[in-house]
Design a protein around this motif. Sequence first.
Motif, short mmCIF file in Angstrom:
data_model
loop_
_atom_site.label_atom_id
_atom_site.label_comp_id
_atom_site.label_asym_id
_atom_site.label_seq_id
_atom_site.Cartn_x
_atom_site.Cartn_y
_atom_site.Cartn_z
N UNK A 191 0.88 -1.25 0.01
CA UNK A 191 0.01 -0.17 -0.01
C UNK A 191 0.79 1.35 0.00
N UNK A 192 1.93 1.23 0.80
CA UNK A 192 2.80 2.50 1.05
C UNK A 192 3.35 2.83 -0.18
N UNK A 193 3.67 2.04 -1.22
CA UNK A 193 4.16 2.25 -2.60
C UNK A 193 3.38 3.03 -3.46
N UNK A 194 1.90 2.94 -3.33
CA UNK A 194 0.95 3.38 -4.19
C UNK A 194 0.04 4.38 -3.39
N UNK A 195 0.21 4.58 -2.28
CA UNK A 195 -0.90 5.54 -1.26
C UNK A 195 -1.07 6.71 -1.72
N UNK A 196 -0.10 7.35 -2.43
CA UNK A 196 -0.67 8.78 -2.82
C UNK A 196 -1.47 8.81 -3.84
N UNK A 197 -1.27 7.78 -4.82
CA UNK A 197 -2.13 7.42 -6.20
C UNK A 197 -3.51 7.27 -5.56
N UNK A 198 -3.50 6.21 -4.72
CA UNK A 198 -4.98 5.72 -4.21
C UNK A 198 -5.64 6.89 -3.35
N UNK A 199 -4.90 7.52 -2.49
CA UNK A 199 -5.58 8.77 -1.71
C UNK A 199 -5.99 9.74 -2.82
N UNK A 200 -5.23 10.20 -4.09
CA UNK A 200 -5.78 11.07 -4.82
C UNK A 200 -6.89 10.70 -5.68
N UNK A 201 -7.07 9.57 -6.07
CA UNK A 201 -8.05 8.81 -6.58
C UNK A 201 -9.50 8.98 -5.77
N UNK A 202 -9.32 8.27 -4.67
CA UNK A 202 -10.49 7.94 -4.23
C UNK A 202 -10.60 8.45 -2.32
N UNK A 203 -9.70 9.45 -2.01
CA UNK A 203 -9.59 10.03 -0.71
C UNK A 203 -9.84 9.03 0.49
#
Length: 281
Positions: free
Chosen positions: A133-145
């Motif tokens: 998760x930590x490798x893609x957390x910024x992308x996921x947070x940006x996408x779905x809050x």
Amino acid sequence: MKLPIFIADAFTAKAFRGNPAAVCLLENKLDEDMHQNIAREMNLSETAFIRKLHPTDSFTQSSCFGLRWFTPASEVPLCGHATLASAAVLFHKIKNVNSTLTFVTLSGELKARKAEDGIILDLPLYPAHPQDFHEVKDLIKTAIGDTRVQDIRYSPDTRKLLVRLSDTYDRSFLENLKVSTQDLLQAETTGKVRGLILTLKGEPGGQTQAFDFYSRYFAPWVGVAEDPVTGSAHTVLSSYWSQELGKKDMRAFQCSRRGGELEISLRPDGRVDIRGVLRLL
């Protein structure tokens, strides 16, 4: 230069639903940059180019053709809905005499065969592996809050990131979820991710039709903000949900504004059959 171009709505029987694709038949070789120029002019998620492999080939008699797909921004290695549209144009508009067609593509040989109701595509099946998760957390947070996530997988073959939302959500939540696709381009610049799949476990049938899983798909990295119905994403989704649900045969619905249905059957040879209907315009 005049080129025959057709438009088809794939994965739907209703007008102005499903995923529209442009299909261009090439009698002769096309200048390389013209493919992209035509796709940009069509301005659909994909434009398919069908070419003869030999000078003596015929669009009505031959059973094997070359096939390429372009978004308005770039060539892509696999596109399901534009392959479905290509087969439909050859079968129903050009009256190709064969019951099965083979397309030579960047993803190998793909087959499309006539079915009693629709067309069945024989596509690759791509596994998705657990993703930190930590490798893609910024992308996921940006996408779905702050939307709750149940699982994250990554498909290295397709460079698609699969994000499964919590089972506590329902179809309407996924349909209404706001995703700022432009912000995704700033959140992921490494080139690792070229497509984002949001998916949700299906619901039992009641007043609405039962589906095994739902999804939405975003690919601004290749010039497609949100794709209405995505065959290539289901080469990853089929592998994931088959393992999660313990099923080989599934029904899926892509929850874009246009929406579309797919019938999925995993094959013994490690590939997947995806059946879809479509409407030629």
